[in-house]
Design a protein around this motif. Structure first.
Motif, PDB file in Angstrom:
ATOM      1  N   PHE A 178      68.127  62.877  62.886  1.00  0.00           N
ATOM      2  CA  PHE A 178      67.192  61.815  63.380  1.00  0.00           C
ATOM      3  C   PHE A 178      67.738  60.447  63.942  1.00  0.00           C
ATOM      4  CE2 PHE A 178      67.738  60.516  59.282  1.00  0.00           C
ATOM      5  CZ  PHE A 178      67.966  58.942  59.017  1.00  0.00           C
ATOM      6  N   GLN A 179      69.214  60.063  63.827  1.00  0.00           N
ATOM      7  CA  GLN A 179      69.830  59.168  64.223  1.00  0.00           C
ATOM      8  C   GLN A 179      70.453  59.269  65.650  1.00  0.00           C
ATOM      9  OE1 GLN A 179      72.361  58.133  61.070  1.00  0.00           O
ATOM     10  NE2 GLN A 179      70.680  56.563  60.128  1.00  0.00           N
ATOM     11  N   SER A 180      70.145  60.368  66.271  1.00  0.00           N
ATOM     12  CA  SER A 180      70.844  60.841  67.582  1.00  0.00           C
ATOM     13  C   SER A 180      70.669  59.689  68.583  1.00  0.00           C
ATOM     14  CB  SER A 180      70.352  62.034  67.972  1.00  0.00           C
ATOM     15  OG  SER A 180      70.787  63.113  67.100  1.00  0.00           O
ATOM     16  N   ALA A 181      71.500  59.545  69.432  1.00  0.00           N
ATOM     17  CA  ALA A 181      71.352  58.283  70.545  1.00  0.00           C
ATOM     18  C   ALA A 181      72.363  58.493  71.621  1.00  0.00           C
ATOM     19  CB  ALA A 181      71.173  56.878  69.893  1.00  0.00           C
ATOM     20  N   TRP A 182      72.234  57.841  72.478  1.00  0.00           N
ATOM     21  CA  TRP A 182      72.998  57.806  73.743  1.00  0.00           C
ATOM     22  C   TRP A 182      73.814  56.294  73.571  1.00  0.00           C
ATOM     23  CZ3 TRP A 182      73.935  61.433  77.275  1.00  0.00           C
ATOM     24  CH2 TRP A 182      72.907  62.414  77.474  1.00  0.00           C
TER      25      TRP A 182
END
Length: 67
Positions: A33-37
């Motif tokens: 849920f903390q995935s990001a670019w």
């Protein structure tokens, strides 16, 4: 005349924009849920964005700043 920014797709999760000698990388870092670019300028993390378009806009801004 300022250089035109050039985008390169390194992989589906890694993009680079280069404008003259300035280079800014965008990489997708999957972490549930903390995935990001993540946006890196000069090899240093600038910030992280959940959306690709936000990260791409910032990368372009950083690459063309003061040109």
């Amino acid at each position: 005349m300022p250089a035109k920014p050039v985008w390169t797709k390194i992989s589906p999760r890694h993009f680079r924009v280069q404008n003259g000698s300035r280079r800014v990388d965008i990489t997708y870092e999957g972490a549930g849920f903390q995935s990001a670019w993540s946006v890196y300028a000069g090899g240093k993390l600038v910030t992280r964005h959940p959306g690709f378009l936000d990260a791409r806009g910032l990368a372009l801004k950083l690459a063309t700043e003061n040109t």
